[in-house]
Every structure is written in structure tokens, then in C-alpha cells.
Design an enzyme around this catalytic site. Structure first.
Site, PDB file in Angstrom:
ATOM      1  N   CYS A  89       0.811  -1.227   0.000  1.00 15.78           N
ATOM      2  CA  CYS A  89       0.000   0.000   0.000  1.00 15.78           C
ATOM      3  C   CYS A  89       0.837   1.267   0.000  1.00 15.78           C
ATOM      4  O   CYS A  89       0.401   2.299  -0.523  1.00 15.78           O
ATOM      5  CB  CYS A  89      -0.994   0.007   1.161  1.00 15.78           C
ATOM      6  SG  CYS A  89      -0.242  -0.121   2.795  1.00 15.78           S
ATOM      7  N   HIS A 165      -1.905   1.494   7.307  1.00 13.10           N
ATOM      8  CA  HIS A 165      -2.322   1.586   5.910  1.00 13.10           C
ATOM      9  C   HIS A 165      -1.979   2.966   5.351  1.00 13.10           C
ATOM     10  O   HIS A 165      -2.105   3.981   6.046  1.00 13.10           O
ATOM     11  CB  HIS A 165      -3.835   1.336   5.826  1.00 13.10           C
ATOM     12  CG  HIS A 165      -4.371   1.291   4.433  1.00 13.10           C
ATOM     13  ND1 HIS A 165      -3.835   0.497   3.449  1.00 13.10           N
ATOM     14  CD2 HIS A 165      -5.414   1.959   3.854  1.00 13.10           C
ATOM     15  CE1 HIS A 165      -4.520   0.661   2.329  1.00 13.10           C
ATOM     16  NE2 HIS A 165      -5.476   1.551   2.553  1.00 13.10           N
TER      17      HIS A 165
END
Length: 314
Positions: A89, A165
Site C-alpha cells: 500500500c 495503511h
């Protein structure tokens, strides 16, 4: 897919040299310490920001985002890729900014060819293509911390884990978009020109942070900006140029350390220390162990007492 993706740090030096190895020219990342539009403006020409936060693994997905609105039509018009693999990510977020700034930024031959190749793909296929790119994966992994203990790609995260994230925010066609590969489409946060971006992005980030308890301080914000050395040269600011060159030197040193693990070295060092303590006699060794335990306990107690509120990014 040949090989996995390892975890990389949310660090300006890591991200800057990562994109340079991918062929991007005259772009760098700057870490922002506060949520202030003026700090973002001081970074010069801004292409977007990348936000790191603790991901709520137990959260259920919804047909509507908690902030903004899904723009499904934009998913085919701009570069948006679904995240199909764990640990990618960070790289996916920086590509979400840069591949949507092609024209403003020289993204280089390899990324331009990748963007052109995936141009007609839906988001899921773009994500699969990104995950299977040997070039992007190898560059990504070259900035991962070396560890002899665990293969980061072998175990999926559980609700008990602290999972972090990365997501990207940027202005595209005069709209502020949130690009998160775990969402079904880009999220629009309304009208936003490039010049308005510093003012428009801060409230969006503040609202996201406000979803967490006041004691949660584990956030990180990186701005994707024009290489600051360019502005220093244009302005004839020798001091600023020297500071930027020194920062690059420090980044290179830190990145070289990330590529090595020092477990063997530390092990041999500890052996030497223990051998020396044992040579001094059993009492000296026991005293040393108890002192170390006491210092460790004190540090743990101090950490438990620490906390922070407000808009500082840690």
C-alpha cells in the site's frame, strides 16, 4: 506472482529514493509535523500527500464512505488501482499520486509504460498488474528493513494486530480525491484546485483523525513535492541548498542501514559483554542483569504514561 512484498517505512528518505529508482525525476517527499496549511505551502510545489494511519481491521465495509462520496465514474478516468496484496500500500499510494500527475511530473519511461499498459484496465486488473510488476516489487523490497526472523508476506493480519495503511490525497481535474486501494472507487471530497489543496486537505485529514481516540497518535503525513533543491537554486539560496544536500546524504546513509540486519553483530557484542561480566565474578553478572531489568521496567512505565492530543502528526 514471483516473490512477495515486504513492509517499508513511512519515511521521506525511503519514499524519495524509491521513486528515483523507479525513474521519477525532480520529486521528493517531505514529512509534515503539524496539520497546518502554511507548513504544506512552505514545501513548495505540491503534488499530493500520503497519509499513514492505524487501520481498523474489524471495521465492516459500507456502500458509502464515512467522509466524502465514491466517484465510480472517475475510477476509469484517472489512475486508480485496487490493492490486491498485503504490504504494497505504501508504494501503491505514492504511485496513485504520481501517475495522476503525469504531465506535471516526469514519471520516467518505466512508469509511463506501466500507466499506458493499464490505461484501459478496471481497478482490479490494474492492482493485479501492479502486484505482478517485477520492477516495482524489486524496487519496493530494496527499501524494506532486513529481518532474519519473519517473512512479512506469509501471514495475513488479524484483528489483534496493529495494521497500518497508506492512502493518497491529490487534486485531479479540480477535485480533491482520496485514493485508497481498499475502497471500491476514488473518494471525492469536493472541488479543489491545485492552489487550494493545502487549505482543502487539512480539514479532511482532521476529520479522519477525529475518528480515533484522543490517545491515538500513530499517524504520519508525507507531502509529495517538487525537489526542494530546484527552488533553492532558482532563488540562489546557498544555505537552503546545502541543507537539502546534507539531508540527501543522511537519507542515503539511513537507507543503506535499512538494507542490513545487525543481529549477528549484536549477538557477538553481547557475547563479549557477558564473557567480561562473568570474568568479573558471579556477583557482578547478577548485579548487571538486575540493573538491566530495572532500567527496562522503568522505560516501559514511562511509555505507558506518555500520551498526546491535538493536531500534531507523530
Amino acid at each position: 506472482m514471483s516473490g512477495g512484498w515486504n513492509t517499508i517505512e513511512s519515511d521521506a528518505g525511503v519514499f524519495t529514493y524509491l521513486i528515483e529508482k523507479l525513474g521519477v525525476k525532480d520529486v521528493q517527499f517531505e514529512e509534515l509535523m503539524t496539520l497546518e496549511p502554511d507548513e504544506l505551502r512552505q514545501a513548495g510545489q505540491i503534488y499530493g500527500v500520503i497519509f499513514l494511519f492505524k487501520y481498523p481491521t474489524g471495521e465492516t465495509r459500507s456502500d458509502t464512505p464515512q467522509d466524502g462520496a465514491f466517484d465510480f465514474s472517475a475510477a476509469e478516468e484517472l489512475f486508480f488501482a485496487a490493492q490486491t496484496i498485503q504490504n504494497a500500500c505504501g508504494t501503491q499510494a505514492l504511485l496513485s499520486v504520481l501517475l495522476n500527475k503525469d504531465g506535471e511530473v516526469d514519471i520516467g519511461k518505466d512508469l509511463r509504460e506501466f500507466k499506458e499498459f493499464t490505461k484501459e484496465f478496471p481497478a482490479e486488473f490494474r492492482g493485479e498488474t501492479l502486484s505482478n510488476s517485477d520492477l516495482i516489487r524489486e524496487v519496493h523490497n530494496s527499501f524494506a528493513k532486513s529481518s532474519p526472523f519473519i517473512d512479512e508476506t506469509q501471514r495475513a493480519a488479524t484483528e489483534e494486530d496493529d495494521v497500518y495503511h497508506f492512502i493518497a490525497y491529490t487534486s485531479i481535474k479540480n477535485k480533491l480525491y482520496e485514493l485508497d486501494g481498499l475502497q471500491p472507487a476514488p473518494i471525492s471530497h469536493g472541488a479543489c484546485t491545485v492552489s487550494e489543496f493545502p487549505d482543502k486537505i487539512i480539514p479532511v485529514l482532521q476529520r479522519r483523525i477525529e475518528r480515533y481516540p484522543a490517545t491515538e497518535i500513530r499517524f504520519n503525513l508525507l507531502a509529495c513535492v517538487q525537489d526542494l533543491r530546484i527552488r533553492a537554486r532558482e532563488m540562489g539560496d546557498v544555505e537552503a541548498l546545502e541543507a537539502e544536500e546534507q539531508k540527501r546524504t543522511e537519507w542515503q546513509w539511513e537507507n543503506s542501514l535499512r538494507r542490513h540486519n545487525f543481529v549477528g553483530f549484536v549477538g557477538e557484542l553481547l557475547k563479549g559483554v557477558v564473557k567480561d561480566k562473568l570474568a568479573q565474578g558471579g556477583d557482578a553478572y547478577e548485579k548487571w542483569v538486575e540493573e538491566a531489568k530495572g532500567k527496562t521496567k522503568k522505560r516501559m512505565e514511562e511509555r505507558k504514561k506518555q500520551g498526546s492530543t491535538g493536531d500534531d502528526i507523530d
